[in-house]
Design a protein around this motif. Structure first.
Motif, mmCIF file in Angstrom:
data_model
loop_
_atom_site.group_PDB
_atom_site.id
_atom_site.type_symbol
_atom_site.label_atom_id
_atom_site.label_comp_id
_atom_site.label_asym_id
_atom_site.label_seq_id
_atom_site.Cartn_x
_atom_site.Cartn_y
_atom_site.Cartn_z
ATOM 1 N N VAL A 41 113.538 47.008 25.559
ATOM 2 C CA VAL A 41 114.287 46.379 24.467
ATOM 3 C C VAL A 41 114.421 44.904 24.788
ATOM 4 O O VAL A 41 115.010 44.521 25.799
ATOM 5 C CB VAL A 41 115.681 47.024 24.299
ATOM 6 C CG1 VAL A 41 116.449 46.310 23.197
ATOM 7 C CG2 VAL A 41 115.545 48.504 23.988
ATOM 8 N N TYR A 42 113.856 44.050 23.905
ATOM 9 C CA TYR A 42 113.842 42.612 24.147
ATOM 10 C C TYR A 42 114.736 41.915 23.126
ATOM 11 O O TYR A 42 114.348 41.765 21.961
ATOM 12 C CB TYR A 42 112.415 42.070 24.051
ATOM 13 C CG TYR A 42 111.467 42.680 25.069
ATOM 14 C CD1 TYR A 42 111.394 42.166 26.352
ATOM 15 C CD2 TYR A 42 110.662 43.764 24.725
ATOM 16 C CE1 TYR A 42 110.523 42.718 27.289
ATOM 17 C CE2 TYR A 42 109.793 44.323 25.658
ATOM 18 C CZ TYR A 42 109.731 43.791 26.933
ATOM 19 O OH TYR A 42 108.877 44.342 27.855
ATOM 20 N N LEU A 43 115.888 41.477 23.595
ATOM 21 C CA LEU A 43 116.838 40.800 22.718
ATOM 22 C C LEU A 43 117.268 39.468 23.305
ATOM 23 O O LEU A 43 118.383 38.996 23.066
ATOM 24 C CB LEU A 43 118.065 41.699 22.497
ATOM 25 C CG LEU A 43 117.783 43.105 21.945
ATOM 26 C CD1 LEU A 43 119.055 43.936 21.888
ATOM 27 C CD2 LEU A 43 117.133 43.012 20.570
ATOM 28 N N ASP A 44 116.367 38.846 24.057
ATOM 29 C CA ASP A 44 116.719 37.662 24.839
ATOM 30 C C ASP A 44 116.151 36.361 24.303
ATOM 31 O O ASP A 44 116.626 35.286 24.645
ATOM 32 C CB ASP A 44 116.238 37.841 26.292
ATOM 33 C CG ASP A 44 114.735 38.067 26.379
ATOM 34 O OD1 ASP A 44 114.178 38.702 25.473
ATOM 35 O OD2 ASP A 44 114.122 37.606 27.354
ATOM 36 N N SER A 53 104.647 43.475 15.895
ATOM 37 C CA SER A 53 104.184 43.603 17.282
ATOM 38 C C SER A 53 102.653 43.623 17.333
ATOM 39 O O SER A 53 102.003 44.167 16.434
ATOM 40 C CB SER A 53 104.735 44.910 17.862
ATOM 41 O OG SER A 53 104.309 45.088 19.180
ATOM 42 N N PRO A 54 102.001 43.044 18.344
ATOM 43 C CA PRO A 54 102.584 42.401 19.514
ATOM 44 C C PRO A 54 102.745 40.892 19.369
ATOM 45 O O PRO A 54 103.228 40.228 20.281
ATOM 46 C CB PRO A 54 101.561 42.710 20.598
ATOM 47 C CG PRO A 54 100.247 42.649 19.861
ATOM 48 C CD PRO A 54 100.539 43.198 18.483
ATOM 49 N N LEU A 55 102.334 40.346 18.218
ATOM 50 C CA LEU A 55 102.337 38.884 18.085
ATOM 51 C C LEU A 55 103.726 38.310 17.907
ATOM 52 O O LEU A 55 103.907 37.089 17.945
ATOM 53 C CB LEU A 55 101.440 38.459 16.926
ATOM 54 C CG LEU A 55 99.959 38.840 17.065
ATOM 55 C CD1 LEU A 55 99.163 38.338 15.879
ATOM 56 C CD2 LEU A 55 99.381 38.318 18.372
ATOM 57 N N ASN A 56 104.724 39.169 17.714
ATOM 58 C CA ASN A 56 106.098 38.673 17.572
ATOM 59 C C ASN A 56 106.686 38.235 18.909
ATOM 60 O O ASN A 56 107.711 37.550 18.939
ATOM 61 C CB ASN A 56 106.986 39.752 16.954
ATOM 62 C CG ASN A 56 107.025 41.027 17.791
ATOM 63 O OD1 ASN A 56 106.015 41.414 18.365
ATOM 64 N ND2 ASN A 56 108.163 41.685 17.841
ATOM 65 N N ARG A 57 106.055 38.623 20.009
ATOM 66 C CA ARG A 57 106.596 38.318 21.335
ATOM 67 C C ARG A 57 105.935 37.084 21.934
ATOM 68 O O ARG A 57 104.728 36.853 21.750
ATOM 69 C CB ARG A 57 106.389 39.505 22.286
ATOM 70 C CG ARG A 57 107.029 40.805 21.823
ATOM 71 C CD ARG A 57 108.529 40.682 21.678
ATOM 72 N NE ARG A 57 109.139 41.940 21.222
ATOM 73 C CZ ARG A 57 110.424 42.054 20.887
ATOM 74 N NH1 ARG A 57 111.235 40.991 20.943
ATOM 75 N NH2 ARG A 57 110.896 43.219 20.490
ATOM 76 N N PRO A 59 111.789 41.124 15.543
ATOM 77 C CA PRO A 59 111.459 42.435 16.108
ATOM 78 C C PRO A 59 110.238 43.088 15.468
ATOM 79 O O PRO A 59 109.753 44.109 15.963
ATOM 80 C CB PRO A 59 112.715 43.262 15.845
ATOM 81 C CG PRO A 59 113.320 42.655 14.630
ATOM 82 C CD PRO A 59 113.043 41.184 14.749
ATOM 83 N N PHE A 60 109.719 42.504 14.374
ATOM 84 C CA PHE A 60 108.596 43.099 13.652
ATOM 85 C C PHE A 60 107.293 42.347 13.955
ATOM 86 O O PHE A 60 107.299 41.256 14.501
ATOM 87 C CB PHE A 60 108.883 43.100 12.148
ATOM 88 C CG PHE A 60 110.213 43.733 11.799
ATOM 89 C CD1 PHE A 60 110.423 45.094 12.010
ATOM 90 C CD2 PHE A 60 111.257 42.961 11.313
ATOM 91 C CE1 PHE A 60 111.657 45.674 11.707
ATOM 92 C CE2 PHE A 60 112.485 43.534 11.012
ATOM 93 C CZ PHE A 60 112.687 44.895 11.213
#
Length: 345
Positions: A32-35, A43-47, A40-41
């Motif tokens: 869970v990545y909330l930092d 994935s994976p390019l949202n990160r 959140p949508f």
């Protein structure tokens, strides 16, 4: 060499780098990545990508024979070149020395970073004489730039002359080995453990056929790599580039075939062009290109442009009078070039 603290700009030495969210929990697993205020949508390019490209560096380490913590990855080799200036050169005070002719970005980055650029012309045949180069060094010289195989000449600099520069200069030596995959000469990246002042550059743009993903490499001892990572932008290598580079590194056998074919085509193309009546000389090369001296190079260049064939006019560069630089293409591209040149009058 001088102690690193004497070579690095004081503000860089004391710099507190930006802290990436992903660095805070490095080495731990998370789901869970909330930092990082990411969406959140999608994935994976949202990160955000790995700021230190650890997975990619692990693959490169095996192929290049260099420890992962001795690798810096940049947006092309140009980012590493620029970082050399930003880390080591005080604007308006320090200078760098470079061979001439050579890759133009060494001077462009010097101008951008307000650093005096001191070109030293190579000897006839584009040969490096270390003593001649070192005579241009002053108390404020922080960096020497070398390129082997050199661009635009294509030749490898003599190993003993390179080593002479690295051993006798007390600052940083940058050796650009972008074209080394096309050469049979030993590479200096395998010797960075012996030389704490040496930075060796590589790229995915040449033998690896991946100029479009913009991935360059710098190899050096860990203290220098740590400085680069301290100064670089946090997420300088995007996710798509990292993924494509990992994919390409799994295709090493394809790259070997490409290099073999390019070298075969290079020999054939050089022999054919040498027979043209307006061509005077083709310089020996260790790269995927060669310098060709001819009558009226600008006229030939313009003629080729009109034929839809693009080469590089280097005739205004030191020691390159009358020369075009020709990259070795595919068999079809090389045949198109030859057909056009044979029609030239």
């Amino acid at each position: 060499m001088k102690p690193l603290i004497q070579l690095v700009r004081p503000n860089i030495w004391s710099l507190a780098p930006y802290s990436c969210a992903r660095n805070d929990y490095k080495g731990k697993e998370a789901s869970v990545y909330l930092d990082a205020n990411e969406n959140p949508f999608n994935s994976p390019l949202n990160r955000y990508p790995d700021p230190l490209q650890l997975k990619l560096k692990a693959q490169l380490s095996v192929i290049k024979g260099v420890n992962p913590d001795q690798i810096f990855l940049g947006n092309g080799s140009d980012e590493a070149i620029d970082l050399v200036y930003r880390v080591f050169c005080n604007p308006g005070r320090d200078n760098v020395v470079s061979i001439s002719p050579s890759y133009g970005m060494y001077k462009v980055c010097a101008d951008i970073n307000q650093t005096e650029f001191r070109p030293v012309e190579l000897d006839k045949g584009f040969l490096l004489k270390a003593d001649k180069l070192l005579q241009a060094v002053s108390a404020n010289t922080k960096v020497i730039f070398l390129c082997s195989p050199n661009n635009p000449s294509g030749n490898c600099l003599e190993e003993k002359e390179i080593e002479h520069v690295v051993r006798d200069f007390d600052g940083i030596v940058v050796l650009d080995e972008a074209y080394s995959d096309f050469s049979q000469k030993p590479v200096f990246r395998s010797r960075i453990d012996k030389f704490p002042n040496l930075i060796v550059l590589n790229t995915m743009s040449k033998a690896w056929g991946s100029a479009g993903i913009r991935l360059g490499m710098a190899f050096a001892q860990k203290p220098i790599i740590d400085l680069f990572n301290k100064v670089k932008y946090p997420y300088n290598i995007n996710t798509l580039t990292q993924q494509k580079a990992e994919e390409m590194l799994r295709r090493a056998s394809d790259v070997e075939k490409w290099v073999k074919l390019i070298l075969e085509e290079r020999q054939s193309l050089m022999e054919s062009i040498e027979e043209l009546p307006f061509v005077h000389h083709i310089y020996p090369t260790d790269a995927n290109f060669f310098l060709c001296e001819m009558d009226n190079p600008r006229n030939v260049y313009n003629y080729l442009v009109n034929c839809g064939v693009i080469v590089r006019d280097r005739s205004t560069q030191p020691l390159c009078k009358g020369c075009l630089r020709i990259t070795v293409g595919s068999p079809n591209e090389n045949n198109a070039l030859l057909a056009a040149l044979r029609r030239y009058r």
